[in-house]
Scaffold this motif. Structure first.
Motif, PDB file in Angstrom:
ATOM      1  N   LEU A  29       1.023  -1.260  -0.052  1.00 20.50           N
ATOM      2  CA  LEU A  29      -0.003   0.041  -0.069  1.00 20.50           C
ATOM      3  C   LEU A  29       0.820   1.187  -0.002  1.00 20.50           C
ATOM      4  CD1 LEU A  29      -2.492   1.422   0.267  1.00 20.50           C
ATOM      5  CD2 LEU A  29      -2.769   0.985   2.350  1.00 20.50           C
ATOM      6  N   GLY A  30       2.093   1.229   0.722  1.00 19.59           N
ATOM      7  CA  GLY A  30       2.749   2.379   0.798  1.00 19.59           C
ATOM      8  C   GLY A  30       3.475   2.754  -0.560  1.00 19.59           C
ATOM      9  N   ALA A  31       3.538   1.614  -1.572  1.00 18.87           N
ATOM     10  CA  ALA A  31       4.182   1.618  -2.780  1.00 18.87           C
ATOM     11  C   ALA A  31       3.223   2.490  -3.570  1.00 18.87           C
ATOM     12  CB  ALA A  31       4.713   0.616  -3.272  1.00 18.87           C
ATOM     13  N   VAL A  32       1.736   2.016  -3.575  1.00 16.68           N
ATOM     14  CA  VAL A  32       0.607   2.676  -4.453  1.00 16.68           C
ATOM     15  C   VAL A  32       0.517   3.954  -3.861  1.00 16.68           C
ATOM     16  CG1 VAL A  32      -1.858   2.390  -4.671  1.00 16.68           C
ATOM     17  CG2 VAL A  32      -0.601   0.257  -4.145  1.00 16.68           C
ATOM     18  N   LEU A  33       0.560   4.268  -2.553  1.00 12.89           N
ATOM     19  CA  LEU A  33       0.586   5.697  -2.322  1.00 12.89           C
ATOM     20  C   LEU A  33       1.367   6.550  -2.802  1.00 12.89           C
ATOM     21  CD1 LEU A  33      -0.886   5.174   1.332  1.00 12.89           C
ATOM     22  CD2 LEU A  33      -2.362   5.785  -0.639  1.00 12.89           C
ATOM     23  N   SER A  34       2.664   6.166  -2.855  1.00 12.54           N
ATOM     24  CA  SER A  34       3.801   6.812  -3.310  1.00 12.54           C
ATOM     25  C   SER A  34       3.646   7.246  -4.919  1.00 12.54           C
ATOM     26  CB  SER A  34       5.034   6.127  -3.049  1.00 12.54           C
ATOM     27  OG  SER A  34       5.189   5.172  -4.168  1.00 12.54           O
ATOM     28  N   GLU A  35       2.845   6.931  -5.406  1.00 16.03           N
ATOM     29  CA  GLU A  35       2.546   7.297  -7.018  1.00 16.03           C
ATOM     30  C   GLU A  35       1.845   8.827  -6.864  1.00 16.03           C
ATOM     31  OE1 GLU A  35      -0.095   4.714  -8.655  1.00 16.03           O
ATOM     32  OE2 GLU A  35       1.641   2.889  -8.668  1.00 16.03           O
ATOM     33  N   HIS A  36       1.549   9.458  -5.714  1.00 15.82           N
ATOM     34  CA  HIS A  36       1.050  10.770  -5.621  1.00 15.82           C
ATOM     35  C   HIS A  36       2.068  11.450  -5.178  1.00 15.82           C
ATOM     36  CE1 HIS A  36      -3.309   9.759  -6.477  1.00 15.82           C
ATOM     37  NE2 HIS A  36      -2.818   8.335  -5.806  1.00 15.82           N
ATOM     38  N   GLY A  94      -5.453   7.290  15.221  1.00 17.05           N
ATOM     39  CA  GLY A  94      -5.576   8.229  14.378  1.00 17.05           C
ATOM     40  C   GLY A  94      -4.117   8.821  13.896  1.00 17.05           C
ATOM     41  N   ASP A  95      -3.324   9.279  15.104  1.00 18.12           N
ATOM     42  CA  ASP A  95      -2.015   9.679  15.165  1.00 18.12           C
ATOM     43  C   ASP A  95      -1.076   8.554  14.986  1.00 18.12           C
ATOM     44  OD1 ASP A  95      -2.922  12.012  15.758  1.00 18.12           O
ATOM     45  OD2 ASP A  95      -2.709  11.786  18.179  1.00 18.12           O
ATOM     46  N   ASP A  96      -1.156   7.429  15.637  1.00 16.26           N
ATOM     47  CA  ASP A  96      -0.310   6.366  14.898  1.00 16.26           C
ATOM     48  C   ASP A  96      -0.495   5.915  13.584  1.00 16.26           C
ATOM     49  OD1 ASP A  96       0.427   6.000  17.743  1.00 16.26           O
ATOM     50  OD2 ASP A  96      -0.924   4.371  18.143  1.00 16.26           O
ATOM     51  N   ALA A  97      -1.404   6.037  12.871  1.00 20.10           N
ATOM     52  CA  ALA A  97      -1.711   6.073  11.440  1.00 20.10           C
ATOM     53  C   ALA A  97      -1.093   7.082  10.594  1.00 20.10           C
ATOM     54  CB  ALA A  97      -3.197   5.963  10.930  1.00 20.10           C
ATOM     55  N   TYR A  98      -1.016   8.193  11.220  1.00 21.72           N
ATOM     56  CA  TYR A  98      -0.272   9.290  10.517  1.00 21.72           C
ATOM     57  C   TYR A  98       1.350   8.921  10.679  1.00 21.72           C
ATOM     58  CZ  TYR A  98       1.858  13.860   9.729  1.00 21.72           C
ATOM     59  OH  TYR A  98       2.599  15.038   9.413  1.00 21.72           O
ATOM     60  N   VAL A  99       1.896   8.298  11.742  1.00 24.59           N
ATOM     61  CA  VAL A  99       3.262   8.145  11.745  1.00 24.59           C
ATOM     62  C   VAL A  99       3.501   6.954  10.852  1.00 24.59           C
ATOM     63  CG1 VAL A  99       5.006   7.148  13.457  1.00 24.59           C
ATOM     64  CG2 VAL A  99       3.262   8.901  14.287  1.00 24.59           C
ATOM     65  N   LYS A 100       2.548   5.960  10.869  1.00 23.84           N
ATOM     66  CA  LYS A 100       3.054   4.869   9.827  1.00 23.84           C
ATOM     67  C   LYS A 100       2.913   5.246   8.519  1.00 23.84           C
ATOM     68  CE  LYS A 100       0.859   1.474  13.181  1.00 23.84           C
ATOM     69  NZ  LYS A 100      -0.520   0.512  13.191  1.00 23.84           N
ATOM     70  N   LEU A 101       2.032   6.187   8.074  1.00 24.04           N
ATOM     71  CA  LEU A 101       1.911   6.725   6.713  1.00 24.04           C
ATOM     72  C   LEU A 101       3.371   7.133   6.436  1.00 24.04           C
ATOM     73  CD1 LEU A 101       0.643   7.340   4.025  1.00 24.04           C
ATOM     74  CD2 LEU A 101      -0.358   9.450   5.044  1.00 24.04           C
ATOM     75  N   ARG A 102       3.845   8.312   7.419  1.00 26.81           N
ATOM     76  CA  ARG A 102       5.229   8.721   7.019  1.00 26.81           C
ATOM     77  C   ARG A 102       6.297   7.776   7.005  1.00 26.81           C
ATOM     78  NH1 ARG A 102       5.295  14.171   7.615  1.00 26.81           N
ATOM     79  NH2 ARG A 102       7.709  14.141   7.810  1.00 26.81           N
ATOM     80  N   LYS A 103       6.349   6.800   7.907  1.00 31.41           N
ATOM     81  CA  LYS A 103       7.261   5.795   7.630  1.00 31.41           C
ATOM     82  C   LYS A 103       7.188   4.977   6.472  1.00 31.41           C
ATOM     83  CE  LYS A 103       7.874   4.732  12.752  1.00 31.41           C
ATOM     84  NZ  LYS A 103       7.709   3.726  13.803  1.00 31.41           N
ATOM     85  N   SER A 104       5.928   4.771   5.876  1.00 28.87           N
ATOM     86  CA  SER A 104       5.738   4.071   4.333  1.00 28.87           C
ATOM     87  C   SER A 104       6.208   4.801   3.315  1.00 28.87           C
ATOM     88  CB  SER A 104       4.341   3.760   4.455  1.00 28.87           C
ATOM     89  OG  SER A 104       3.459   4.975   3.897  1.00 28.87           O
ATOM     90  N   GLN A 105       6.414   6.213   3.579  1.00 27.28           N
ATOM     91  CA  GLN A 105       6.970   7.059   2.580  1.00 27.28           C
ATOM     92  C   GLN A 105       8.386   7.462   2.489  1.00 27.28           C
ATOM     93  OE1 GLN A 105       4.911   7.410  -0.182  1.00 27.28           O
ATOM     94  NE2 GLN A 105       3.780   5.848   0.763  1.00 27.28           N
ATOM     95  N   ARG A 106       9.081   6.927   3.628  1.00 30.70           N
ATOM     96  CA  ARG A 106      10.510   7.258   3.730  1.00 30.70           C
ATOM     97  C   ARG A 106      11.742   7.227   2.570  1.00 30.70           C
ATOM     98  NH1 ARG A 106      12.006   4.011   9.327  1.00 30.70           N
ATOM     99  NH2 ARG A 106      10.788   2.525   8.074  1.00 30.70           N
ATOM    100  N   LEU A 107      11.223   6.073   1.807  1.00 29.76           N
ATOM    101  CA  LEU A 107      12.086   5.947   0.558  1.00 29.76           C
ATOM    102  C   LEU A 107      11.313   6.837  -0.809  1.00 29.76           C
ATOM    103  CD1 LEU A 107      12.418   2.031   0.999  1.00 29.76           C
ATOM    104  CD2 LEU A 107      14.032   3.995   1.495  1.00 29.76           C
TER     105      LEU A 107
END
Length: 263
Positions: free
Chosen positions: A198-205, A218-231
């Motif tokens: 999912l992180g790769a799919v979201l990175s297309e934006h 919800g805050d934890d989800a935000y942190v996970k989203l940021r981590k998923s986009q580190r690359l």
């Protein structure tokens, strides 16, 4: 309710069905698990019964568990599902309460009612989501198959960056539909988990706008989203409100996203 045992035995393991007990309308659940069948308690009179499965072999127990697991791993909406438009179940009321008409939920988004699970079914890529419609102790949402997200494409040219639209990331499907109605591309992560795929799919934006619940999850989800986009070279903004996006009007949704993007 003399025939409740037959009804309970016809259910899949872990499933339940609402039945009539002491009045003219359904007021109790019958259910079956690997240990036995159960009636109630009735919401009116409190009556309850339980009958333990006797003499089940290990093979029969394994078959029951297999049936339950196969429901969770199914990738296609079951053929037994019916339209939401007829209004014959509480699914009709749940859809209306979510801000959709049964016709729109059924025809535009493919929602159905599963009488076997007694749940609303929402189709996804790679599976489907079933949503509890009764106030019981079963999970609110159950993911079936390998689906990870629910995505709708929007048209927001005023927010286009590098020739691509930003994507609003929310937790649930109804919030996704409300945000999409306001004109935005949106992905519901169906909870707060964000895997590598999912992180790769979201990175297309080029820009992700995280609008998850205004609580710890919800805050934890935000942190996970940021981590998923580190690359990835993805900008991330946050909308943090007291309520889910599904509780706001189109104008309010646009205003919150304008504030988050500095537009």
């Amino acid at each position: 309710m003399d025939d409740w045992k037959a009804i309970a035995r016809s259910l899949g393991i872990g499933q339940k069905r609402k039945v009539v007990c002491c009045g003219s309308s359904p007021s109790a659940y019958v259910s079956q698990d690997i240990h036995g069948i159960r009636f109630g308690p009735c919401f009116r009179c409190g009556h309850r019964e339980y009958e333990k499965h006797e003499g089940l072999s290990a093979k029969q127990v394994m078959a029951m568990r297999s049936t339950m697991n196969s429901e969770r791993s199914a990738t296609a909406v079951p053929k037994r599902c019916v339209s939401l438009v007829d209004g014959t179940s509480n699914a009709h009321l749940w859809v209306l309460g979510s801000g959709l008409s049964p016709e729109e939920a059924n025809d535009v988004y493919g929602f159905r009612f599963d009488p076997y699970l007694n749940r609303v079914v929402l189709p996804l890529s790679g599976g489907y989501l079933s949503r509890r419609i009764e106030n019981d102790k079963s999970p609110k949402y159950i993911l079936h198959g390998s689906a990870e997200h629910f995505t709708l494409q929007g048209k927001t040219p005023e927010y286009t960056l590098q020739g691509k639209e930003p994507c609003v990331v929310v937790e649930d499907i109804i919030s996704a539909i409300k945000v999409n109605r306001a004109g935005f591309s949106v992905t519901a992560i169906l909870g707060t988990s964000i895997g590598a795929t999912l992180g790769a799919v979201l990175s297309e934006h080029p820009l992700l706008i995280c609008w998850t619940d205004g609580d710890k999850a919800g805050d934890d989800a935000y942190v996970k989203l940021r981590k998923s986009q580190r690359l990835y070279e993805t900008a991330i903004r946050r909308v943090r409100t007291e309520l889910d996006p599904k509780h706001y009007s189109k104008a309010e949704i646009r205003r919150y996203i304008d504030e988050a993007t500095g537009s």
